[in-house]
Scaffold this active site. Structure first.
Site, PDB file in Angstrom:
ATOM      1  N   GLU A 145       1.199  -1.052  -0.172  1.00 29.67           N
ATOM      2  CA  GLU A 145      -0.586  -0.255   0.389  1.00 29.67           C
ATOM      3  C   GLU A 145       0.485   1.254   0.326  1.00 29.67           C
ATOM      4  OE1 GLU A 145      -3.618   0.328  -0.060  1.00 29.67           O
ATOM      5  OE2 GLU A 145      -3.514  -1.472  -1.142  1.00 29.67           O
ATOM      6  N   SER A 411     -43.675 -34.694  28.906  1.00 28.81           N
ATOM      7  CA  SER A 411     -43.674 -35.080  30.666  1.00 28.81           C
ATOM      8  C   SER A 411     -42.366 -34.616  31.061  1.00 28.81           C
ATOM      9  CB  SER A 411     -43.966 -36.324  29.900  1.00 28.81           C
ATOM     10  OG  SER A 411     -44.444 -37.055  29.321  1.00 28.81           O
TER      11      SER A 411
END
Length: 737
Positions: A145, A411
């Site tokens: 860069e 249950s």
């Protein structure tokens, strides 16, 4: 009239004749002509020189002209550029007021051992100093860069000129001339516009940044804020996003891939374009070699090294925990304005084990059993959440089925019904008749559609007999059952009807699991929690959990009764698949109508764990019951969780009324064995007689029609008009009826 001269005869020249006077004239002319030739040559030469001089003079004038106007244009250009900088710079605030804006806060969520669970916030990662992060990252970014980063003053004229030439030759924009400092200025202060004003302001701010901060500070700011695609801001977020690791642990190949993303973060994201990301990373590696950051050998090794990319974004069950933390955090500390660290109760090893179990079971059995989702939650006796799985795969669905989904527990709700019965004066050895029951239009049947006649409540719960549960809620009343459920932590609304005995009112898996906790901890309320403490990065405590003493919500004797029955349900009943070697395990299965939901909730003295499997759309499974896949998952998880943990007995005790002496404890259990709730019905007369009592029909029972909120049964139903109390005999009293 003048006389004409006769024409002269032509005289041809010759060399052997004596020249005559006329010939001398001709020779004179010839000689003159001969002497004139050099003069003509000199004249032509002088003319050539004059022409060359003229050309040089013209070129000189052209150079002087060009130089003059170049200087003039340059001066005016400088004035124009300066004016442009002044004009656009005037739109910026005073530089004395410029401050680096705070980075969006990050929430670092850690386990009970301090291991990272997840990062949350706009950036998705924490701030990492330049010294902490992998050294390959800054080298790769500078190489590709801004290779003159350490030598320019914020603006790189050579870089700008190079970019202009490249773009002109290519006929399109192929290269940018912005420095890292300019990119940082854009990210910190400016909107992402592409116009002259923004570029000018970007350059001004870049020069200010270079004057205000060191190169290392600028680079660190840049790397922690730049966008790397896929929602990742900063190198740590990107490293975790793409490689499931910290920026501290990134290798050369991975650093090259991260640096390559800066050119086009969205287009080159490995999550979207792995081939493009790989090609760009190779360009970065060659740039690093040209700048001398790496050797040929290192570059060759990196080129042959595969950057191991994460399969999914934020993949892993721990992100369900992170989402829950972020939901609760504002209520504890308000708005998050700075980076914070959240200490949780999560055991990360158990969390990963739980997530792998649920995902693996869905992968192995999901298609065969027509089950697409699962959930698991595990808490300790204080309510601390140790593991929580909200679904098979977080990357595919972020909905937390352990917390946010409310489903019928089936249950698995029966223990709360039986608790209300125990608190009403019954005990595990009380006997009821397994027979057809009708409450209005509701006629509950057992799972196997068989009836067993007289059974103890312990046996009925272990076999999950629906008819007995219906009789229990009839005798105790819905108010007592709902009251017991609320007391144990059920916050969901429960319908006041008979069918809640079979778990028809919807609850979350987390609250149902927490409702079992008092059976495991001696009767104390256990409110689930996941956040222990919140601190700033400097160690300032923003929140510290300091709970009041837990309220006792179940009597120790009732705890012992429930543990005796629920332990039997695992040892002999529907929950056999949930057993854990070496540990007393109690629990209850749950299966809803048409096999839509399958659950198992169980516990040891160490942990309470609930497991659910089903489908989000409520589609029935292929006969998956709570005693199947959920119980097996429970056993596998709890076996892992109890490795190396000292064995402990379940709390509370229950001594059947028919036993006059304390049974001999099992070997190796010590004094705790005397208080263990694990008392087989073999110690009671009822069990010795096979659980069948001929006199059970004379037991006193509250008519089913008297149950709160229940419709009055039709004529002919036993107990419909039997409100008159009958006298008890000695056998009934001994049996606890």
């Amino acid at each position: 009239m003048a006389r004409r001269r006769p024409p002269r005869a032509r005289i041809e020249p010759g060399f052997d004749e004596t020249p005559s006077p006329g010939r001398r004239d001709d020779l004179s002319r010839q000689a003159a002509a001969s002497s004139a030739a050099p003069r003509r040559q000199n004249r032509n030469h002088n003319q050539g020189r004059r022409r060359k001089t003229a050309r040089r003079s013209g070129l000189s004038r052209l150079v002087r002209f060009a130089t003059y106007w170049t200087v003039v244009i340059g001066i005016w250009g400088f004035i124009a550029v300066a004016g442009m900088f002044v004009w656009y710079g005037a739109k910026l605030p005073q530089s004395s007021n410029w401050q680096i804006p705070d980075r969006p806060p990050n929430v670092r969520i850690v386990s009970v051992d301090g291991d990272l669970v997840a990062n949350r916030g706009l950036t998705g990662g924490e701030t990492v100093s330049l010294d902490e992060m992998s050294p390959y990252i800054p080298m790769a970014v500078i190489a590709i860069e801004d290779r003159r980063f350490h030598s320019h003053f914020g603006i790189d004229p050579l870089g700008i000129a190079r970019a202009m030439v490249s773009n002109i030759m290519a006929g399109r924009l192929v290269q940018g001339g912005s420095t890292l400092t300019q990119q940082l200025a854009k990210n910190l202060f400016l909107e992402p516009r592409r116009d002259l004003e923004r570029k000018v302001q970007e350059a001004i701010i870049a020069v200010w940044l270079e004057h205000r901060f060191t190169k290392d500070e600028i680079l660190e700011l840049y790397l922690n804020r730049v966008y790397f695609g896929s929602g990742a801001y900063g190198v740590d977020a990107a490293a975790r996003r793409y490689f499931s690791k910290s920026a501290r642990d990134v290798n050369l190949a991975e650093a090259a891939m991260l640096a390559g993303l800066l050119k086009a973060p969205s287009a080159l994201s490995p999550a979207r374009n792995p081939k493009g990301a790989e090609e760009r990373s190779q360009v970065v590696l060659h740039a690093m070699r040209r700048t001398g950051f790496v050797t040929d050998r290192e570059m060759a090794a990196a080129l042959s090294m595969e950057a191991k990319k994460a399969k999914h974004y934020w993949s892993g069950s721990q992100h369900y925990v992170a989402d829950l933390v972020m939901k609760q955090l504002p209520g504890l500390i308000g708005e998050v304005r700075h980076d914070v660290i959240v200490d949780t109760t999560i055991d990360l090893d158990l969390q990963k084990k739980a997530g792998a179990l649920v995902l693996g079971n869905i992968g192995d059995f999901g298609e065969k059993l027509n089950v697409s989702q699962g959930a698991l939650v595990s808490i300790d006796g204080t309510g601390a959440i140790r593991a929580m799985v909200g679904g098979a795969e977080y990357a595919e669905s972020q909905f937390n089925r352990a917390v946010d989904a409310k489903r019928q527990p089936g249950s698995a709700f029966k223990p709360l019904v039986y608790l209300a019965a125990m608190e009403s004066g019954l005990n595990p050895d009380s006997v009821r008749v397994d027979r057809p029951v009708a409450i209005g239009a509701w006629k509950p049947e057992n799972y196997d559609r068989k009836y067993r006649g007289p059974v103890t409540l312990s046996e009925a719960l272990s076999l999950s007999l629906n008819t007995i549960a219906a009789q229990m809620i009839s005798e105790t009343g819905t108010d007592k059952v709902i009251g017991a459920a609320k007391r144990l932590g059920i916050g969901s609304k429960l319908a006041r009807n008979a069918s809640i005995a079979l778990g028809t009112s919807e609850v979350s898996l987390l609250e149902l699991t927490a409702a079992y906790a008092p059976f495991a901890n001696g009767g104390y309320l256990a409110e689930p929690f996941v956040i222990k403490r919140v601190t700033t990065q400097d160690g300032e405590i923003l929140y510290q959990r300091n709970p009041a003493a837990a309220a006792q919500v179940v009597d120790p004797v009732a705890v012992g009764m429930m543990n005796q029955m629920l332990e039997r349900a695992v040892e002999e009943g529907t929950g056999k698949a949930a057993r854990v070697k070496g540990w007393d395990v109690a629990g209850k299965t749950g299966t809803t109508q048409n096999f839509r939901d399958a659950l198992f909730v169980g516990y040891t003295a160490n942990l309470i764990t609930g497991v659910w499997y089903g489908n989000d759309d409520g589609e029935p499974s292929k006969k998956v019951t709570g005693g199947g896949l959920p119980a097996k998952t429970f056993s596998a998880f709890m076996s892992k969780a109890h490795e190396g943990v000292p064995v402990a007995d379940l709390p509370g005790f229950y001594l059947p009324k028919t036993v006059a002496v304390i049974p001999t404890p099992r070997p190796g259990r010590g004094i705790g064995g005397l208080l263990s709730p694990r008392r087989r019905s073999g110690t009671s007369i009822a069990a010795n007689q096979g659980g069948r009592q001929p006199s059970v029909n004379s037991q006193v029972r509250k008519p089913l029609s008297n149950m709160d909120g229940a419709p009055r049964p039709g004529a002919g139903l036993e107990g419909a008009s039997g409100s008159q109390k009958k006298r008890r005999n000695l056998i009934e009293l001994l049996l606890g009826g």
